[in-house]
Motif scaffolding. Structure first.
Motif, PDB file in Angstrom:
ATOM      1  N   LYS A 111       8.763   3.566 -13.218  1.00 23.59           N
ATOM      2  CA  LYS A 111       9.845   2.804 -13.819  1.00 23.59           C
ATOM      3  C   LYS A 111      10.080   1.696 -12.589  1.00 23.59           C
ATOM      4  O   LYS A 111      10.491   0.751 -12.647  1.00 23.59           O
ATOM      5  CB  LYS A 111      11.030   3.452 -14.316  1.00 23.59           C
ATOM      6  N   GLY A 112      10.099   2.347 -11.496  1.00 20.26           N
ATOM      7  CA  GLY A 112      10.434   1.676 -10.112  1.00 20.26           C
ATOM      8  C   GLY A 112       9.524   0.618 -10.045  1.00 20.26           C
ATOM      9  O   GLY A 112      10.272  -0.616  -9.788  1.00 20.26           O
ATOM     10  N   ILE A 113       8.456   0.904 -10.221  1.00 18.36           N
ATOM     11  CA  ILE A 113       7.314  -0.456 -10.022  1.00 18.36           C
ATOM     12  C   ILE A 113       7.683  -1.375 -11.215  1.00 18.36           C
ATOM     13  O   ILE A 113       7.416  -2.736 -10.841  1.00 18.36           O
ATOM     14  CB  ILE A 113       5.979   0.098  -9.977  1.00 18.36           C
TER      15      ILE A 113
ATOM     16  N   GLY B 102      10.143   3.112  -0.857  1.00 20.79           N
ATOM     17  CA  GLY B 102       9.323   2.027  -1.267  1.00 20.79           C
ATOM     18  C   GLY B 102       9.662   0.783  -0.623  1.00 20.79           C
ATOM     19  O   GLY B 102      10.527   0.719  -0.004  1.00 20.79           O
ATOM     20  N   VAL B 103       8.975  -0.090  -0.826  1.00 20.39           N
ATOM     21  CA  VAL B 103       9.045  -1.474  -0.286  1.00 20.39           C
ATOM     22  C   VAL B 103       8.812  -2.487  -1.291  1.00 20.39           C
ATOM     23  O   VAL B 103       8.139  -2.371  -2.375  1.00 20.39           O
ATOM     24  CB  VAL B 103       8.197  -1.819   0.749  1.00 20.39           C
TER      25      VAL B 103
ATOM     26  N   GLY C 192       0.946  -1.113   0.004  1.00 20.97           N
ATOM     27  CA  GLY C 192      -0.090   0.035  -0.045  1.00 20.97           C
ATOM     28  C   GLY C 192       0.686   1.364   0.023  1.00 20.97           C
ATOM     29  O   GLY C 192       1.824   1.250   0.573  1.00 20.97           O
ATOM     30  N   VAL C 193       0.405   2.117  -0.360  1.00 18.77           N
ATOM     31  CA  VAL C 193       1.054   3.670  -0.550  1.00 18.77           C
ATOM     32  C   VAL C 193      -0.281   4.726  -0.353  1.00 18.77           C
ATOM     33  O   VAL C 193      -1.283   4.537  -0.970  1.00 18.77           O
ATOM     34  CB  VAL C 193       1.859   3.833  -1.855  1.00 18.77           C
TER      35      VAL C 193
ATOM     36  N   ASN D 128       4.131  -6.610  -6.368  1.00 18.38           N
ATOM     37  CA  ASN D 128       5.221  -6.992  -5.923  1.00 18.38           C
ATOM     38  C   ASN D 128       5.950  -5.534  -5.093  1.00 18.38           C
ATOM     39  O   ASN D 128       6.995  -6.094  -4.588  1.00 18.38           O
ATOM     40  CB  ASN D 128       6.199  -7.200  -7.258  1.00 18.38           C
ATOM     41  N   GLY D 129       5.272  -4.487  -5.107  1.00 20.38           N
ATOM     42  CA  GLY D 129       5.861  -3.353  -4.187  1.00 20.38           C
ATOM     43  C   GLY D 129       5.010  -2.289  -4.326  1.00 20.38           C
ATOM     44  O   GLY D 129       3.949  -2.137  -5.005  1.00 20.38           O
ATOM     45  N   ALA D 130       5.622  -1.080  -3.619  1.00 15.48           N
ATOM     46  CA  ALA D 130       5.008  -0.046  -3.495  1.00 15.48           C
ATOM     47  C   ALA D 130       6.179   1.172  -3.522  1.00 15.48           C
ATOM     48  O   ALA D 130       7.284   0.878  -2.905  1.00 15.48           O
ATOM     49  CB  ALA D 130       4.198   0.145  -2.263  1.00 15.48           C
TER      50      ALA D 130
END
Length: 247
Positions: A59-61, A91-92, A23-24, A43-45
């Motif tokens: 691009k990070g995601i 992020g995580v 979540g973000v 897979n991430g936030a």
């Protein structure tokens, strides 16, 4: 941009299968923050803010979805960004966390890594306790804003929906002073939650935005509560149809 939180949690679904959710959430004293800052997948936030570079989030995601660790994904993007010292990026993913605040961000600025309890610029951590979170903010009234967001999430009830707890965390930061630009009355807020769990239909209350208002968190909470009620009503009436729909 103002302040945001990224979260990773492990949990078991109703069948006892291990799942991951990300979540973000973010709020600022400008309109339309939901179009610029929050990014998430199963897979991430990631949150990109301060002098925003949307490509860092997009691009990070994308890189995390391709299997790159969050630290490697976000640091590589910062390395290629000539304006990195004006950015905040955090992020995580399933294995760790990453936080960065450039030295040219507007004060007060700072961040918190809930995985390592580190506040150092560019810090990262590996997480073995079933989750992680990061918080960052700039143009704030002070460090207490970040601390309040972190404390709210740390003390939240995991049995409650993550979307609700993200709103609560933003509210806690706002109550400590939030964004210091009181001469800017138009504000916005947004939240996004993604999960590995397969559901008949993803609840609308996990992807919400309030794009232009003078009371962003009150409005986001009201929108959340309305969306929860609407989802429950729809599932009561249409759940079997959703489950039977091969498309």
């Amino acid at each position: 941009m103002t302040f945001s939180i990224c979260v990773h949690e492990e949990y078991e679904d109703d069948d006892g299968t291990e799942q991951h959710r990300f979540g973000v959430a973010v709020t600022t004293r400008l309109a339309g923050v939901g179009t610029l800052c929050p990014f998430a997948s199963e897979n991430g936030a990631v949150a990109t803010q301060s002098l925003v570079n949307v490509e860092l989030g997009e691009k990070g995601i994308e890189y995390i979805d391709d299997g790159l660790a969050v630290e490697d994904a976000l640091q590589s993007l910062l390395n290629a960004d000539d304006g990195a010292e004006n950015r905040q990026l955090h992020g995580v993913d399933r294995e760790g966390s990453f936080v960065f605040s450039g030295e040219e961000c507007k004060p007060w600025f700072g961040h918190h890594d809930g995985g390592s309890a580190s506040s150092a610029s560019g810090a990262s951590s590996d997480v073995s306790d079933g989750g992680a979170y990061t918080v960052a903010g700039n143009l704030l009234t002070g460090e207490a804003v970040i601390d309040a967001v972190a404390d709210s999430y740390d003390n939240s009830d995991r049995e409650e929906p993550l979307a609700k707890r993200l709103i609560d965390a933003l509210e806690a930061g706002h109550a400590e002073g939030g964004d210091k630009r009181e001469d800017l009355p138009v504000q916005s807020a947004a939240l996004l939650v993604e999960t590995t769990e397969e559901r008949a239909i993803d609840p609308a209350y996990e992807n919400l935005r309030v794009d232009a208002t003078e009371t962003p968190l009150e409005d986001l909470k009201a929108t959340y509560e309305t969306a929860v009620r609407g989802h429950e009503d729809a599932m009561e009436r249409y759940e079997e149809a959703y489950e039977d729909d091969d498309l």
